[in-house]
Motif scaffolding. Structure first.
Motif, PDB file in Angstrom:
ATOM      1  N   GLU A 182       0.815  -1.212   0.000  1.00  0.00           N
ATOM      2  CA  GLU A 182       0.000   0.000   0.000  1.00  0.00           C
ATOM      3  C   GLU A 182       0.849   1.261   0.000  1.00  0.00           C
ATOM      4  N   ALA A 183       2.005   1.208   0.659  1.00  0.00           N
ATOM      5  CA  ALA A 183       2.885   2.370   0.725  1.00  0.00           C
ATOM      6  C   ALA A 183       3.704   2.546  -0.550  1.00  0.00           C
ATOM      7  N   GLY A 184       3.617   1.572  -1.452  1.00  0.00           N
ATOM      8  CA  GLY A 184       4.365   1.675  -2.700  1.00  0.00           C
ATOM      9  C   GLY A 184       5.853   1.465  -2.527  1.00  0.00           C
ATOM     10  N   HIS A 185       6.248   0.679  -1.540  1.00  0.00           N
ATOM     11  CA  HIS A 185       7.674   0.417  -1.335  1.00  0.00           C
ATOM     12  C   HIS A 185       8.269  -0.270  -2.549  1.00  0.00           C
ATOM     13  N   HIS A 186       9.552  -0.119  -2.674  1.00  0.00           N
ATOM     14  CA  HIS A 186      10.238  -0.636  -3.853  1.00  0.00           C
ATOM     15  C   HIS A 186      10.033  -2.138  -3.999  1.00  0.00           C
ATOM     16  N   ARG A 187      10.142  -2.599  -5.200  1.00  0.00           N
ATOM     17  CA  ARG A 187       9.868  -3.982  -5.566  1.00  0.00           C
ATOM     18  C   ARG A 187      10.661  -4.983  -4.719  1.00  0.00           C
ATOM     19  N   GLN A 188      11.943  -4.720  -4.504  1.00  0.00           N
ATOM     20  CA  GLN A 188      12.754  -5.679  -3.746  1.00  0.00           C
ATOM     21  C   GLN A 188      12.286  -5.797  -2.307  1.00  0.00           C
ATOM     22  N   GLY A 189      11.838  -4.701  -1.730  1.00  0.00           N
ATOM     23  CA  GLY A 189      11.317  -4.755  -0.366  1.00  0.00           C
ATOM     24  C   GLY A 189      10.077  -5.629  -0.274  1.00  0.00           C
ATOM     25  N   VAL A 190       9.209  -5.545  -1.274  1.00  0.00           N
ATOM     26  CA  VAL A 190       8.007  -6.378  -1.308  1.00  0.00           C
ATOM     27  C   VAL A 190       8.404  -7.844  -1.493  1.00  0.00           C
ATOM     28  N   ILE A 191       9.332  -8.092  -2.404  1.00  0.00           N
ATOM     29  CA  ILE A 191       9.789  -9.470  -2.646  1.00  0.00           C
ATOM     30  C   ILE A 191      10.399 -10.055  -1.380  1.00  0.00           C
ATOM     31  N   ASP A 192      11.264  -9.289  -0.718  1.00  0.00           N
ATOM     32  CA  ASP A 192      11.901  -9.778   0.512  1.00  0.00           C
ATOM     33  C   ASP A 192      10.864 -10.101   1.587  1.00  0.00           C
ATOM     34  N   ALA A 193       9.888  -9.219   1.759  1.00  0.00           N
ATOM     35  CA  ALA A 193       8.852  -9.436   2.767  1.00  0.00           C
ATOM     36  C   ALA A 193       8.009 -10.660   2.417  1.00  0.00           C
ATOM     37  N   PHE A 194       7.692 -10.823   1.145  1.00  0.00           N
ATOM     38  CA  PHE A 194       6.899 -11.981   0.729  1.00  0.00           C
ATOM     39  C   PHE A 194       7.672 -13.279   0.943  1.00  0.00           C
ATOM     40  N   GLN A 195       8.940 -13.273   0.571  1.00  0.00           N
ATOM     41  CA  GLN A 195       9.757 -14.476   0.758  1.00  0.00           C
ATOM     42  C   GLN A 195       9.863 -14.842   2.231  1.00  0.00           C
ATOM     43  N   GLY A 196      10.032 -13.858   3.079  1.00  0.00           N
ATOM     44  CA  GLY A 196      10.091 -14.117   4.512  1.00  0.00           C
ATOM     45  C   GLY A 196       8.798 -14.734   5.020  1.00  0.00           C
ATOM     46  N   MET A 197       7.677 -14.202   4.557  1.00  0.00           N
ATOM     47  CA  MET A 197       6.380 -14.720   4.956  1.00  0.00           C
ATOM     48  C   MET A 197       6.202 -16.157   4.465  1.00  0.00           C
ATOM     49  N   ARG A 198       6.580 -16.425   3.231  1.00  0.00           N
ATOM     50  CA  ARG A 198       6.437 -17.769   2.658  1.00  0.00           C
ATOM     51  C   ARG A 198       7.309 -18.774   3.422  1.00  0.00           C
ATOM     52  N   LEU A 199       8.547 -18.407   3.695  1.00  0.00           N
ATOM     53  CA  LEU A 199       9.444 -19.296   4.437  1.00  0.00           C
ATOM     54  C   LEU A 199       8.930 -19.555   5.855  1.00  0.00           C
ATOM     55  N   TYR A 200       8.379 -18.517   6.462  1.00  0.00           N
ATOM     56  CA  TYR A 200       7.823 -18.680   7.799  1.00  0.00           C
ATOM     57  C   TYR A 200       6.640 -19.652   7.768  1.00  0.00           C
ATOM     58  N   ALA A 201       5.770 -19.502   6.779  1.00  0.00           N
ATOM     59  CA  ALA A 201       4.616 -20.400   6.650  1.00  0.00           C
ATOM     60  C   ALA A 201       5.087 -21.843   6.463  1.00  0.00           C
ATOM     61  N   ASP A 202       6.117 -22.038   5.660  1.00  0.00           N
ATOM     62  CA  ASP A 202       6.637 -23.373   5.425  1.00  0.00           C
ATOM     63  C   ASP A 202       7.121 -24.003   6.734  1.00  0.00           C
ATOM     64  N   GLY A 203       7.861 -23.257   7.530  1.00  0.00           N
ATOM     65  CA  GLY A 203       8.333 -23.751   8.821  1.00  0.00           C
ATOM     66  C   GLY A 203       7.186 -24.024   9.781  1.00  0.00           C
TER      67      GLY A 203
END
Length: 131
Positions: A36-57
């Motif tokens: 929503e804040a329009g953060h840069h693409r890499q920040g969104v990717i990093d946050a998504f990857q962290g969330m996905r890895l956390y869900a997997d664990g």
């Protein structure tokens, strides 16, 4: 995005699992705020990857607990976890195609799926474990 909230209806009675559920929903809300804040693409990717890895664990921890308790629906439950992880992997792959491909609506869908999963499937296990 209206952030998903961890409330008493989501408590399973397993403190570690409940804390993981709460943290996952917090991560989902933070990812929504990045988008929503329009953060840069890499920040969104990093946050998504962290969330996905956390869900997997988290799913792995939950499945071990279910196995230890002799949960008869373990294989079906694993299948639901695999479905979520496949959706997340697909979304992550599409993130590389462009910054706008991960929408707040998509995150709301993931949050709704996760909350529904806790309220239905995880609560079914919790009832089995208590019974």
């Amino acid at each position: 995005m209206q952030p998903p909230v961890f409330d008493d209806s989501l408590r399973t009675g397993f403190a570690a699992i409940d804390e993981q559920h709460r943290l996952f929903l917090t991560m989902l809300a933070e990812l929504g705020a990045h988008i929503e804040a329009g953060h840069h693409r890499q920040g969104v990717i990093d946050a998504f990857q962290g969330m996905r890895l956390y869900a997997d664990g988290h799913f792995a921890d939950e499945e071990v607990l279910m196995q230890q308790r002799g949960y008869p629906e373990l294989e079906a439950h694993k299948g639901l976890h695999a479905t979520f992880m496949a959706m997340a992997a697909d979304l992550e792959a599409r993130l590389g195609e462009g910054a706008g491909l991960l929408s707040v609506e998509t995150l709301e869908f993931l949050g709704s799926w996760f909350i529904g999963h806790i309220r239905n499937e995880d609560q079914r296990f919790a009832a089995f474990a208590r019974g």
